[in-house]
Scaffold this motif. Structure first.
Motif, short mmCIF file in Angstrom:
data_model
loop_
_atom_site.label_atom_id
_atom_site.label_comp_id
_atom_site.label_asym_id
_atom_site.label_seq_id
_atom_site.Cartn_x
_atom_site.Cartn_y
_atom_site.Cartn_z
N GLU A 1 0.84 -1.20 0.00
CA GLU A 1 0.00 0.00 0.00
C GLU A 1 0.88 1.25 0.00
OE1 GLU A 1 -3.49 2.18 2.70
OE2 GLU A 1 -2.72 0.20 3.26
N TYR A 2 0.60 2.17 -0.92
CA TYR A 2 1.37 3.40 -1.03
C TYR A 2 0.53 4.59 -0.58
CZ TYR A 2 4.53 0.60 -3.89
OH TYR A 2 5.39 -0.37 -4.33
N ILE A 3 1.12 5.41 0.27
CA ILE A 3 0.49 6.68 0.66
C ILE A 3 0.52 7.65 -0.52
CG2 ILE A 3 0.72 8.74 2.11
CD1 ILE A 3 -0.39 6.47 3.67
N PRO B 1 5.72 3.90 0.58
CA PRO B 1 4.89 2.90 1.25
C PRO B 1 4.29 3.45 2.55
CG PRO B 1 7.07 2.01 0.72
CD PRO B 1 7.14 3.49 0.54
N LYS B 2 3.11 2.97 2.88
CA LYS B 2 2.48 3.33 4.13
C LYS B 2 3.38 2.91 5.29
CE LYS B 2 -1.73 2.64 6.86
NZ LYS B 2 -3.05 1.98 6.93
N GLY B 3 3.57 3.81 6.26
CA GLY B 3 4.38 3.51 7.44
C GLY B 3 5.86 3.77 7.28
N ALA B 4 6.29 4.22 6.10
CA ALA B 4 7.72 4.43 5.83
C ALA B 4 8.20 5.77 6.36
CB ALA B 4 7.99 4.35 4.33
N THR C 1 -0.76 10.40 -6.99
CA THR C 1 -1.91 9.85 -6.29
C THR C 1 -1.63 9.89 -4.80
OG1 THR C 1 -2.42 8.39 -8.15
CG2 THR C 1 -3.40 7.83 -6.02
N LEU C 2 -2.54 10.48 -4.04
CA LEU C 2 -2.40 10.62 -2.60
C LEU C 2 -3.56 9.88 -1.94
CD1 LEU C 2 -0.74 12.12 -0.35
CD2 LEU C 2 -2.34 14.02 -0.60
N TYR C 3 -3.24 8.86 -1.15
CA TYR C 3 -4.28 8.03 -0.53
C TYR C 3 -5.26 7.48 -1.58
CZ TYR C 3 -2.69 10.10 3.85
OH TYR C 3 -1.93 10.52 4.91
N GLY C 4 -4.73 7.13 -2.73
CA GLY C 4 -5.57 6.57 -3.78
C GLY C 4 -6.34 7.58 -4.59
N THR D 1 3.39 8.16 8.45
CA THR D 1 4.33 8.04 7.34
C THR D 1 5.02 9.39 7.16
OG1 THR D 1 2.88 6.42 6.27
CG2 THR D 1 4.56 7.47 4.89
N VAL D 2 6.34 9.37 6.93
CA VAL D 2 7.10 10.62 6.86
C VAL D 2 7.91 10.69 5.57
CG1 VAL D 2 8.77 12.10 8.05
CG2 VAL D 2 7.34 10.54 9.39
#
Length: 304
Positions: free
Chosen positions: A2-4, A28-31, A62-65, A186-187
């Motif tokens: 999953e990508y932010i 990636p989410k959480g990265a 694309t941001l949050y899909g 995520t940062v």
């Protein structure tokens, strides 16, 4: 995965100059994603596009899909907090009043979250002290608190440690790690202090002249940059059978240089090579840093 945030063929032009050119990216989410590049590589331009401060000339992100061309992108950006270039703070106000102003901007219903935010960034004891009397590190932490006011789960920081003293750098590092690990934020970090970035990042994007040259995880970078013993020899054709006979893991990096990744007894190695009519010209331990990896990948010069 999953990508932010993801970007595809993203382009930004200024009077014929392309600050971003066919740019691709995946966070990636959480990265904790560190973006690395020279001055003028396009890092700040990218951040300004993501935050909606500028519009792309081509391509998309694309941001949050949600694609940037979708009308819902503004709602998606509400989940993003950012400190771009310098913190947006009022020098004549204290920390609490600065946060109250941000709460007003965001339409927050009450101020009850402000004490917790100040405690989170280590500013709970500043009282009514005006921001103009803060140290640079305190101002930076206040800027991050303001970015966190809307409870985002994606935080963008443009040079967060720039100009800070060693203690200030440590405080910012510990805060970023805390936000990521305890709050699952995520940062995205742009930083020219590569040694410090290597202590934080879980993923890297190497950008040059508006292009994404390479994306790599910290684990992959560590594997590619592992410790070795670099041996320079006079006759590599004679050396390789010696390495094979000693069951060493090695890789030839140039005509006369060979990296050995296995544990090796140097005295035994030099003797074995000498018996094979191969002289050792030099031998030294080597561990590639983020900076040396970046230089090998893109080239030297100043960093943005």
């Amino acid at each position: 995965m999953e990508y932010i945030l993801s970007a595809s063929a993203l382009t930004k032009s200024y009077r014929g100059f392309r600050a971003l050119d066919d740019f691709n990216m995946h966070i990636p989410k959480g990265a904790i994603y560190g973006i690395v590049g020279k001055n003028g590589a396009g890092k700040t331009t990218l951040i300004r596009l993501i935050c909606g401060l500028q519009e792309p000339s081509g391509g998309e992100y694309t941001l949050y899909g949600v694609k940037n061309s979708n009308g819902k992108i503004c709602r998606a950006r509400r989940r993003v907090g950012a400190v771009v270039e310098t913190p947006s703070i009022y020098m004549e106000m204290n920390a609490s009043d600065n946060l109250r102003e941000q709460y007003h901007v965001l339409g927050m219903p009450s101020f009850e979250g402000i004490p917790e935010l100040l405690q989170l960034v280590g500013l709970s004891d500043v009282g009514r002290k005006k921001v103009k009397h803060f140290s640079l590190g305190m101002k930076q932490r206040l800027g991050i608190a303001i970015a966190l006011a809307g409870d985002p789960d994606f935080l963008i920081l443009d040079e967060p440690a720039n100009g800070l003293d060693p203690q200030g750098i440590v405080e910012i590092r510990e805060l970023i790690l805390k936000l990521n690990r305890e709050r699952q934020i995520t940062v995205l970090i742009s930083s020219h202090i590569l040694d410090e970035l290597s202590r934080l990042a879980t993923h890297y994007g190497f950008i040059d002249r508006g292009h994404m040259v390479k994306e790599i995880s910290a684990a992959e970078l560590e594997q590619a940059s592992r410790k070795c013993v670099r041996v320079t020899v006079t006759n590599p054709q004679s050396a390789l059978p010696v390495f094979d006979g000693m069951a060493l893991e090695y890789s030839a990096v140039s005509e006369n240089e060979i990296d050995i990744f296995s544990a090796v007894n140097i005295s035994e190695l030099v003797l074995a090579l000498s018996q094979a009519s191969c002289q050792v010209q030099s031998i030294h331990e080597r561990e590639e840093s983020l900076e040396s990896y970046f230089i090998d990948l893109i080239g030297g010069g100043a960093h943005e």
